[in-house]
Design a protein around this motif. Structure first.
Motif, PDB file in Angstrom:
ATOM      1  N   GLU A  82       0.827  -1.200   0.000  1.00 45.55           N
ATOM      2  CA  GLU A  82       0.000   0.000   0.000  1.00 45.55           C
ATOM      3  C   GLU A  82       0.867   1.258   0.000  1.00 45.55           C
ATOM      4  OE1 GLU A  82      -3.122   2.586  -0.207  1.00 45.55           O
ATOM      5  OE2 GLU A  82      -3.083   0.444  -0.631  1.00 45.55           O
ATOM      6  N   ALA A  83       1.886   1.278   0.837  1.00 40.68           N
ATOM      7  CA  ALA A  83       2.782   2.437   0.899  1.00 40.68           C
ATOM      8  C   ALA A  83       3.466   2.656  -0.452  1.00 40.68           C
ATOM      9  CB  ALA A  83       3.830   2.245   1.998  1.00 40.68           C
ATOM     10  N   ARG A  84       3.902   1.579  -1.084  1.00 39.15           N
ATOM     11  CA  ARG A  84       4.552   1.686  -2.393  1.00 39.15           C
ATOM     12  C   ARG A  84       3.587   2.246  -3.441  1.00 39.15           C
ATOM     13  NH1 ARG A  84       9.432  -0.818  -3.187  1.00 39.15           N
ATOM     14  NH2 ARG A  84       8.939  -1.252  -5.362  1.00 39.15           N
ATOM     15  N   ARG A  85       2.327   1.793  -3.418  1.00 35.25           N
ATOM     16  CA  ARG A  85       1.328   2.316  -4.361  1.00 35.25           C
ATOM     17  C   ARG A  85       1.128   3.820  -4.162  1.00 35.25           C
ATOM     18  NH1 ARG A  85      -1.015  -2.735  -3.557  1.00 35.25           N
ATOM     19  NH2 ARG A  85      -2.283  -2.044  -1.806  1.00 35.25           N
ATOM     20  N   VAL A  86       1.017   4.229  -2.903  1.00 37.74           N
ATOM     21  CA  VAL A  86       0.805   5.643  -2.588  1.00 37.74           C
ATOM     22  C   VAL A  86       2.008   6.481  -3.029  1.00 37.74           C
ATOM     23  CG1 VAL A  86       0.581   7.305  -0.677  1.00 37.74           C
ATOM     24  CG2 VAL A  86      -0.823   5.223  -0.711  1.00 37.74           C
ATOM     25  N   ILE A  87       3.206   6.011  -2.716  1.00 33.08           N
ATOM     26  CA  ILE A  87       4.422   6.755  -3.071  1.00 33.08           C
ATOM     27  C   ILE A  87       4.557   6.880  -4.584  1.00 33.08           C
ATOM     28  CG2 ILE A  87       6.950   6.664  -3.028  1.00 33.08           C
ATOM     29  CD1 ILE A  87       6.591   5.339  -0.172  1.00 33.08           C
ATOM     30  N   LEU A  88       4.347   5.783  -5.303  1.00 37.70           N
ATOM     31  CA  LEU A  88       4.420   5.842  -6.767  1.00 37.70           C
ATOM     32  C   LEU A  88       3.396   6.826  -7.318  1.00 37.70           C
ATOM     33  CD1 LEU A  88       5.004   2.072  -7.560  1.00 37.70           C
ATOM     34  CD2 LEU A  88       6.574   3.947  -8.102  1.00 37.70           C
ATOM     35  N   ALA A  89       2.188   6.815  -6.784  1.00 36.00           N
ATOM     36  CA  ALA A  89       1.137   7.732  -7.248  1.00 36.00           C
ATOM     37  C   ALA A  89       1.538   9.183  -6.984  1.00 36.00           C
ATOM     38  CB  ALA A  89      -0.186   7.404  -6.560  1.00 36.00           C
ATOM     39  N   GLN A  90       2.139   9.439  -5.822  1.00 37.25           N
ATOM     40  CA  GLN A  90       2.576  10.796  -5.508  1.00 37.25           C
ATOM     41  C   GLN A  90       3.636  11.282  -6.487  1.00 37.25           C
ATOM     42  OE1 GLN A  90       3.782  10.255  -1.421  1.00 37.25           O
ATOM     43  NE2 GLN A  90       1.788  10.914  -0.637  1.00 37.25           N
ATOM     44  N   HIS A  91       4.401  10.362  -7.018  1.00 37.10           N
ATOM     45  CA  HIS A  91       5.454  10.702  -7.984  1.00 37.10           C
ATOM     46  C   HIS A  91       4.960  10.565  -9.429  1.00 37.10           C
ATOM     47  CE1 HIS A  91       9.045  11.236  -5.386  1.00 37.10           C
ATOM     48  NE2 HIS A  91       8.298  10.552  -4.531  1.00 37.10           N
ATOM     49  N   HIS A  92       3.661  10.333  -9.590  1.00 37.48           N
ATOM     50  CA  HIS A  92       3.055  10.208 -10.923  1.00 37.48           C
ATOM     51  C   HIS A  92       3.755   9.142 -11.763  1.00 37.48           C
ATOM     52  CE1 HIS A  92       0.913  13.823  -9.868  1.00 37.48           C
ATOM     53  NE2 HIS A  92       2.058  14.396  -9.584  1.00 37.48           N
ATOM     54  N   MET A  93       3.979   7.985 -11.161  1.00 32.14           N
ATOM     55  CA  MET A  93       4.663   6.890 -11.837  1.00 32.14           C
ATOM     56  C   MET A  93       3.952   5.586 -11.523  1.00 32.14           C
ATOM     57  SD  MET A  93       8.701   5.848 -11.715  1.00 32.14           S
ATOM     58  CE  MET A  93       9.230   7.006 -12.964  1.00 32.14           C
ATOM     59  N   THR A  94       3.877   4.735 -12.525  1.00 26.87           N
ATOM     60  CA  THR A  94       3.307   3.410 -12.296  1.00 26.87           C
ATOM     61  C   THR A  94       4.422   2.469 -11.850  1.00 26.87           C
ATOM     62  OG1 THR A  94       3.707   2.612 -14.538  1.00 26.87           O
ATOM     63  CG2 THR A  94       1.613   3.777 -14.140  1.00 26.87           C
TER      64      THR A  94
END
Length: 96
Positions: free
Chosen positions: A43-55
């Protein structure tokens, strides 16, 4: 959005965007911070990637591209370690 990782290319070097270093550090710290809970790590990885606009796929592609350039990968890892140490030092200073 794809990071402009190739912007620093010179003489066969591959230089990641500084934001990619930040992203990598955040993912690393989240993985270590939630090491005992895989669900929280994911979950943390999904959130962090989304914050960086990256899949996740873009992140893995960027990492694989970087790994194909050993000197750049070594420099990247040195930058990551330095950033992690700075974050850890700032957290220790806050606790005092």
């Amino acid at each position: 959005m794809v990071l402009l990782a190739l912007a620093g290319c010179r003489k066969g070097e591959f230089t990641p965007d500084a934001k990619f270093v930040d992203l990598y550090v955040e993912l690393k710290l989240a993985t270590v911070g939630y090491a005992n809970d895989l669900e929280k790590v994911n979950e943390a990885r999904r959130v962090i990637l989304a914050q960086h606009h990256m899949t996740s796929a873009e992140f893995h592609k960027e990492t694989e591209n970087l790994m194909t350039h050993p000197d750049s990968w070594r420099k990247f890892q040195e930058d990551v370690v330095a950033k992690v140490e700075a974050v850890q030092a700032s957290h220790k200073a806050e606790k005092k």
